[in-house]
Structure formats: structure tokens, C-alpha cells
Write an enzyme that holds these catalytic residues in place. Sequence first.
Site, mmCIF file in Angstrom:
data_model
loop_
_atom_site.group_PDB
_atom_site.id
_atom_site.type_symbol
_atom_site.label_atom_id
_atom_site.label_comp_id
_atom_site.label_asym_id
_atom_site.label_seq_id
_atom_site.Cartn_x
_atom_site.Cartn_y
_atom_site.Cartn_z
ATOM 1 C CG ASP A 114 -2.204 0.778 0.984
ATOM 2 O OD1 ASP A 114 -3.226 0.508 1.613
ATOM 3 O OD2 ASP A 114 -2.147 1.703 0.138
HETATM 4 C C1 GLC Z 1 -4.364 4.159 -0.280
HETATM 5 C C2 GLC Z 1 -5.277 3.023 0.130
HETATM 6 C C3 GLC Z 1 -5.394 1.937 -0.897
HETATM 7 C C4 GLC Z 1 -5.269 2.521 -2.293
HETATM 8 C C5 GLC Z 1 -3.848 3.030 -2.437
HETATM 9 C C6 GLC Z 1 -3.605 3.679 -3.800
HETATM 10 O O1 GLC Z 1 -3.627 4.606 0.802
HETATM 11 O O2 GLC Z 1 -5.023 2.414 1.383
HETATM 12 O O3 GLC Z 1 -6.676 1.313 -0.696
HETATM 13 O O4 GLC Z 1 -5.519 1.530 -3.276
HETATM 14 O O5 GLC Z 1 -3.499 3.954 -1.397
HETATM 15 O O6 GLC Z 1 -4.385 4.827 -3.911
#
Ligand code: GLC
Length: 728
Positions: free
Chosen positions: A264
Site C-alpha cells: 500500500d
Molecule cells: C491508499 C489506500 C489503498 C489505495 C492506495 C492507492 O492509501 O489504502 O486502498 O488503493 O493507497 O491509492
Amino acid sequence: MTEQELWKLLDNMSLEEKAGQLVQCNAGQFIENHLEITGPNGESLPAEELNRVMGSVLTFEDAKQAKALQDKHLAADPNKIPLLLMLDVIHGLRTTYPIPLAMGCSFDDGLMAECADMARKESAACGVHVTFNPMVDTARDARWGRILETNSEEPLINSRMGAALVRATQGDSLADPGNVACCVKHYAAYGAGEAGRDYNTVDVSERMLRETYLPAYKACLRAGARLIMPSFNALNGVPSVANKHLMNDILRKEWGFNGVVISDYDAVGELVTHGIAEDLKDAARLAMEAGCDIDMVKNAYYLHLAELVREGKVAEEKLNAAVMRVLRLKNELGLFENPYHGADEEAEEKLYLCPEHREIARRAAEETAVLLKNEGILPFRKEVKRVALIGPFAEETRLNGFWSRPGAERYTVTIPEGIRALLPEVELVTEKGCGVEIGDTDLSGIDRAAEIAAGADAVILALGEPENYSGEGRSRAELTLPGPQLELARSVLQANANTAVILFNGRPLVLNGLARTAPAILEMWYPGTEAGNAVARLLWGEANPCGKLSAGLPRSVGQYPMPYNRMNTGRPKPEPDDQPAPFSSCYLDMPNLPLYSFGYGLSYTSFAYEKLELSRRTLEKGGMLQVTVTVRNTGSVPGKETVQLYFRDPVASVVRPVQQLLDYRKVFLNPGEAAEVVFTVREEQFRFYGMNGEEISEPGEIRISTGYADHLILTERFLLLPESVNDH
Ligand code: GLC
């Protein structure tokens, strides 16, 4: 490209170029002229260098940008390896459908697939190769702002709907430019954060992990999801992105997943903040060791992977294996031959908000609405002349919910627009009445609102919580309606009894006072682009509400955690639930049960459950039996009913829930019509995580019921046979 050609490509890459394939950058830095990129510690990173080596980008807006990003990168990359373009398309790209928690209330996997298919078409035209969806974190605490992103508190719904979304999004072949790869998230148990706070620590037993939190990720991988994203949280002491038990023992070895693992946002770097990595280099080592292939945004891999391999701290084979998983995904998407994949400006023009997509979004908004209460108020009569539309959401356009794409509110059909489209003759008066923010105390608009209500034939009271009060990083400790909305409701309800409350919110709210005083309450969640049309059609009976709660609504935040599939305890609270019962598991100041239970929802018609029959009274290992439920529409209008099956295993080697959803099916019935809904039930569905960590079912009685949680009816029993005995 063949596998051999991919290996040849890998052999020609330097260590830096290999590490680069595992780096994901924000697209925004490359769309305009190269902005200066600052690294994790403020050092400036060479944008040109990153553009040359990076393997993927996330978050861009349209096909034009997608093509520009690809062109800019390929012009600089000596290996000519195309970028992966990734985006969060969670509930629609330009045509927004209801938030996932609402979709769960449809109890309709087919509707989920239809919406996902629509989003796939728009995403492919936009140039998306990978969507960071489905999010299938089982959530049982509405304080957590991301409960809006998942379908349910029940893993069976998250599993079935998540898998339906994966199949609809990926299609038969990712080489088809119209298909998009799915990244299931957030692995694992992100929804179990302590105190309902986002990113917070998770500490659950292996049994809870395996029975409540893991099934939905596994179901989505079984449906073919090509990527998975570890969660931000520490799980039982180790952050997911460095958690070998999760990422290696379970994901790779037990489940045999050979797709891509992507961290993430910044999660690799956060291993330092969690306190298990000395510095960014150590974080890169831990994440790579655990099996995280792509580092989203933090550039830990860019800055340190090559060095770690040279120092012998990361085996080059491990690096090669990660790079090959990324190259295989690019190859499966056909990017080496067609780096633009489905990016197509004309297709965008044709597809975005087209009538067919709007119809799907509107139908979804109608089928996810849950009628919580109706004392003969709804549906409103068509002859009504003067309607008062009151409340902070009366003219709101932000009815799409978190993760709708930027600017989605520009396309929302508002409630007034929906009502006027349905009833052009109606005289509609709108009044905001009060604010909706925490801390709003201004009551000055309430008298005027009450006056307007008094003069109307029918009143719609549009309440809720602002769109940005749920979603990532948006947990709340209280779950009441923010601002003086209850004061507004009290005055308006006094002024006119013919008032229906509609709610816009991204999480279960505490509605106690309102549930007592409002004669009708329709839960709309965040219904998306077609909000106004769906609200009008539901309120005037063009559509009949059929949603069922996919997460119970609490009486108080103090009841959490309150999973519907609770255990009996040794001192269960005796009936009646609204009286305390000393020396039982209860509260002195409140009933145990939610205000509205999981699986609850009303209709404008009524349904009678006449029979539940079993095809057999015993079930052997690997066997199956049929359960037939006869349900009849006993009302005066057609309607859809979700027939729910629950089971209970009253005696087992570990305590088992008092009720557990076994299956569900939605049926449409005309007035007077009955249906025999037949479910095929398999012995595997009664297996659980035993004392010795294996999946077992045990001989003994199983009870099967229908109805909804805490309101089970027509219970029948059968015997699960010991392994040796066959039924014949
Ligand atoms: C965010 C979220 C995740 C998302 C990623 C890209 O922090 O936790 O769900 O897909 O970053 O945007």
C-alpha cells in the site's frame, strides 16, 4: 512475449533496472513537466532517472494522460518495458454506482457483476491496466471510516461479491484491451483495527483470522485476481507488508498465489515508523524478504534494492522472481505489443455516463436502499401537490462517497432534479434547515424549515453525514448525525407527520431518537451519480425498496464489536432483550441487539415464509442436500425479497456462532405469487477451524433456519454423519 523471451529481457537488465520494475510512482509527477520529486527524507530524486527505470504508476485521469505517460516512459527506457498503469476504481470511474457497503445490501452478486462490468468498460477506455479493487476487508466496527469500502460484516457476502467483481473486471483474457486486472486488498484483517481507528494495530487469533478475515481475499484470488495488496496494519505484531506468515506461509505456499504483491501507499517506508526496520534500507530488505514485489511510492526499493543485492543481504534470485512476476503480468495484459491497452479517447466520450450506464447505476441505487421503517407514509401518493424537501442534503451533489473519482459531484442527479424528472407538476420547496458538520450549532434555520414543512402535503427530510466523514483516515468515535440535525428533525416532524427521512452516510449510524420519532426512514448510503432519480422513484413507489442490511445498525457505539454471528457465551442474556438481566452477558443501560439487525430490511409489500424443507436428514462427508424455502408475496405490489439461510452448529469441539449466514438468493414476486427457493448445501460449508488448526466438520446436529439475523424462523435439523458412515 514467451516466458523464454521474458527471461532473456531480465538477463539484459542491470540490478538498478530490475529494482526499477518494482518501483511505483505517482503519475502526477510525470504528467506535467517533470516536477522535482522529493524522496522519503526530503532528498530530491531524479525524475528523469525514475521515469526511465520505474515499472508502474498510479493515479492518472484519462486516456490522453495514460498514453502520454507510456510514451514518455518508453522513450526513455532502454529495455522498452511498458509501464503498468493503476487506479482506484472502487465503485465506478465516471458513472458512479453506490458505495460497496451499499452494494452489499443488495444481496445480489449479479448486480455487483453488472456494476463492475460497467466500471470495467469505462476504466479500460481511460487506460487503466490494474484497478485497486475489490476491497474485501471484513468490517465489524462502524467507527472505522473504511467500512464504506467493503460489502459487509459477513465474509460470505464479501467473498461472493468480491469474486463476482473480479470475474466481471478481468473477463476471460487480460490481453483483451477491454479488460482490467484486479488487485484485491487489504491483506489482511485491516478492518479489525483496535478502537475502530484506521491503520491501527490488529491482534486476532488464528481462528478469527481464518474464519472471519481471510476467506474473502482467498475467494477473490480463486476468482483469478492477479494482484494483492498487503494492509497498512501490524497483524499480530508484524506489519502485513513484512509479515512472512501472511505473505509466504499462507499466500504463496498454502494458497499457491503466483501473482503480484504490491504494497500500500508508502507502507514499505512505514516499517520504520512501526518500529521493525532500522531505516529505509532495512525496510526494503524486510519487505522483499517477506515477498512484497512492488513498493508503492516510497522508493525504498529504488534507493536500496540493488545495493542490498550487491551486499548479499537480498538474494538476486528473490529480486529476479519479483521482477518476473511483474513482467508476466505486463505480458499477460499484452502491453509489450499494445502498451496503450484499452486507452481510447473516443470510447471515453461514448461510454462515460451513457444512458445504459446511468440505468445500471440508478437500478443499483434503488436496490441498495434499505427501508428501515415505514408507518404507512411511503410510498407518497402521485397526486401530492406541494412537497417540502428539507435538510442539509436537500440539494447536495456530493452523494457519491469516498473513492468516487475527483469531480464526480459534477454529474450527480440531485434529489430536486430527480423529483422534478418524475413529477414535473409537483411544487417543490427546498430548505437546508441546518448545518451538517461536527460542531455546527446554528439553529436559526430550523423554524423556517418547520414552517415550510407545515405548509406541505409531504415532507422529505434529507439527513446524514458529509461525504468526507467516511473513507480512508476518517474514523469517528461517535456515530450520531453530526450538527443539529436531530433538532431539525424534531421540529420538522412536529410540524408535519407526513415526513419521510432519507439518510446519506458511509457507515452504520446511531439513529435511536430518529428511529423512535420518524414514521419512515429510508437508508440510501451514498447512492452515486443517479442518486436523485433513485430517491424519487423509491419515494413515489416506481421502485420498491428491497435492500437488507449487510451490517447491523448499533444503538450505541458502545455496543461494538457486535458481530451478528456472535457466540452464545455461558450466560447468554435471556429474553426480553430490552430488560437488563443480572449475571448474564448484558448491559445495564441498553439492550444487546443492534437497533436494526444484519439482514433486515422492509418492502412496500409483505412476504410470508410458508415452509422450509430439507431433502435429507443426514449429510455425509463431501455430501450435499437441498433446502427449499417457500416464500409468498402477501402484499399488493410486486417486490423483491432476499431469502436468507442461516445455520447453527449447537455442539462442537470449539464454540460456534448462534447464527451464521449460509446462503442467500433474491427473488421477484408479484402479489399473491409464491416461489420455492432451492439451495444446494454442501458438507464443506459446515467446516470450521478446529483446535489443531485444521478445517473440520464434526458429526452432530445442524440447525437450518430462514428469516434474518436475530429473527430466525422455520428451523429444521439434520445430522452431519461421522466420516466413516455413508448415508446410503
Ligand atoms: C491508499 C489506500 C489503498 C489505495 C492506495 C492507492 O492509501 O489504502 O486502498 O488503493 O493507497 O491509492
